[in-house]
Motif scaffolding. Sequence first.
Motif, PDB file in Angstrom:
ATOM      1  N   VAL A 106       0.705  -1.264  -0.081  1.00  0.00           N
ATOM      2  CA  VAL A 106       0.041  -0.107   0.074  1.00  0.00           C
ATOM      3  C   VAL A 106       0.745   1.103   0.229  1.00  0.00           C
ATOM      4  O   VAL A 106       1.803   1.403   0.738  1.00  0.00           O
ATOM      5  N   ARG A 107       0.531   2.387  -0.817  1.00  0.00           N
ATOM      6  CA  ARG A 107       1.381   3.368  -1.028  1.00  0.00           C
ATOM      7  C   ARG A 107       0.586   4.604  -1.008  1.00  0.00           C
ATOM      8  O   ARG A 107      -0.550   4.727  -1.646  1.00  0.00           O
ATOM      9  N   PHE A 108       1.078   5.671  -0.262  1.00  0.00           N
ATOM     10  CA  PHE A 108       0.332   6.938  -0.273  1.00  0.00           C
ATOM     11  C   PHE A 108       1.229   8.021  -0.939  1.00  0.00           C
ATOM     12  O   PHE A 108       2.330   7.968  -0.646  1.00  0.00           O
ATOM     13  N   THR A 109       0.790   8.954  -1.624  1.00  0.00           N
ATOM     14  CA  THR A 109       1.707   9.811  -2.554  1.00  0.00           C
ATOM     15  C   THR A 109       0.791  11.169  -2.369  1.00  0.00           C
ATOM     16  O   THR A 109      -0.475  11.123  -3.009  1.00  0.00           O
ATOM     17  N   GLY A 110       1.347  12.268  -1.843  1.00  0.00           N
ATOM     18  CA  GLY A 110       0.864  13.687  -2.052  1.00  0.00           C
ATOM     19  C   GLY A 110      -0.528  13.530  -1.394  1.00  0.00           C
ATOM     20  O   GLY A 110      -1.567  14.299  -1.796  1.00  0.00           O
ATOM     21  N   THR A 111      -0.637  12.823  -0.398  1.00  0.00           N
ATOM     22  CA  THR A 111      -2.160  12.696   0.499  1.00  0.00           C
ATOM     23  C   THR A 111      -1.828  13.301   1.875  1.00  0.00           C
ATOM     24  O   THR A 111      -0.981  13.150   2.450  1.00  0.00           O
ATOM     25  N   ARG A 112      -3.034  13.991   2.297  1.00  0.00           N
ATOM     26  CA  ARG A 112      -3.140  14.627   3.492  1.00  0.00           C
ATOM     27  C   ARG A 112      -4.203  14.039   4.436  1.00  0.00           C
ATOM     28  O   ARG A 112      -5.332  13.743   3.982  1.00  0.00           O
ATOM     29  N   SER A 113      -4.134  13.669   5.749  1.00  0.00           N
ATOM     30  CA  SER A 113      -5.106  13.245   6.476  1.00  0.00           C
ATOM     31  C   SER A 113      -4.973  14.133   7.809  1.00  0.00           C
ATOM     32  O   SER A 113      -3.840  14.310   8.413  1.00  0.00           O
ATOM     33  N   ASP A 114      -6.323  14.329   8.699  1.00  0.00           N
ATOM     34  CA  ASP A 114      -6.114  14.901  10.027  1.00  0.00           C
ATOM     35  C   ASP A 114      -5.818  14.115  10.924  1.00  0.00           C
ATOM     36  O   ASP A 114      -5.344  14.008  11.968  1.00  0.00           O
ATOM     37  N   GLU A 115      -6.326  12.616  10.804  1.00  0.00           N
ATOM     38  CA  GLU A 115      -6.330  11.702  11.753  1.00  0.00           C
ATOM     39  C   GLU A 115      -6.137  10.415  11.253  1.00  0.00           C
ATOM     40  O   GLU A 115      -7.202  10.036  10.502  1.00  0.00           O
ATOM     41  N   VAL A 116      -5.291   9.530  11.635  1.00  0.00           N
ATOM     42  CA  VAL A 116      -5.035   8.393  11.306  1.00  0.00           C
ATOM     43  C   VAL A 116      -5.184   7.144  12.221  1.00  0.00           C
ATOM     44  O   VAL A 116      -4.281   7.260  13.210  1.00  0.00           O
ATOM     45  N   ASP A 117      -5.832   6.290  12.271  1.00  0.00           N
ATOM     46  CA  ASP A 117      -6.050   5.234  13.446  1.00  0.00           C
ATOM     47  C   ASP A 117      -5.469   3.974  12.910  1.00  0.00           C
ATOM     48  O   ASP A 117      -6.137   3.196  11.762  1.00  0.00           O
ATOM     49  N   THR A 118      -4.609   3.391  13.347  1.00  0.00           N
ATOM     50  CA  THR A 118      -3.972   2.247  12.833  1.00  0.00           C
ATOM     51  C   THR A 118      -3.855   1.281  14.061  1.00  0.00           C
ATOM     52  O   THR A 118      -3.154   0.144  14.008  1.00  0.00           O
ATOM     53  N   ARG A 119      -4.644   1.051  14.985  1.00  0.00           N
ATOM     54  CA  ARG A 119      -4.503   0.157  16.016  1.00  0.00           C
ATOM     55  C   ARG A 119      -4.708  -1.073  15.542  1.00  0.00           C
ATOM     56  O   ARG A 119      -5.670  -1.570  14.891  1.00  0.00           O
ATOM     57  N   ALA A 120      -4.046  -2.086  16.034  1.00  0.00           N
ATOM     58  CA  ALA A 120      -3.923  -3.405  15.645  1.00  0.00           C
ATOM     59  C   ALA A 120      -3.828  -3.808  14.248  1.00  0.00           C
ATOM     60  O   ALA A 120      -4.303  -4.828  13.493  1.00  0.00           O
TER      61      ALA A 120
END
Length: 216
Positions: free
Chosen positions: A153-167
Amino acid sequence: MARSPASPASPRVSPPDLPREFAPAAARRSADLIAASLELDGTVDLAYASLEQCTVAADADTVDLTGSTLIDVDLTGVRIASLKMRDASIRRVRISGGRIGTLDLSSARIDELLLSDVRIDYLNLGAAKATDIEIRDCGIRTLDMPQAELTRVRFTGTRSDEVDTRAMRATHVDLRGLDASAFLDANSLRGTTLTEFQVQQLAPLLAGGIGIQVMD
């Protein structure tokens, strides 16, 4: 974990294999559609449908694709308040341009997905099993990936306010192109690739996760 020189591996994402001509079709629950063009508005029930080699245009409140199968599907410039794809099976799907309020891909099985230049308020990948995703030039207000299994999985030129990666379980997940204001759980970023600057930003969260108190 040891990394090979090729790490992180790039996602293997190809464009949908589409025919030259499409037949207009009506959306309905459990539909079986091949080489169809769909124009959606209002509230649309396509739950448990099968869409193969289709194009989709939409200016809709809700599009329900729960439990559906999408193979070689192109969504361009859609405007949808709620796009429900929970438990869907996705292969070579492209969503480019437009605006989506909620994109629910929770528990979906994904093989080749491109999100390009889309504005999304809430993207839910919770418990999804996904291989080969490219997220490019997108604005995502909230990105949830708890308990997701992600590979290439790859992100390019992307913005996010909040990222939840739990587990989250990640293999070859490249977050260097994701400008995130906050990660909720740095301890679950094992298997991802970050820039040095991103790691510096995460340092207090990482320290707290292993019981280090940081004080000046």
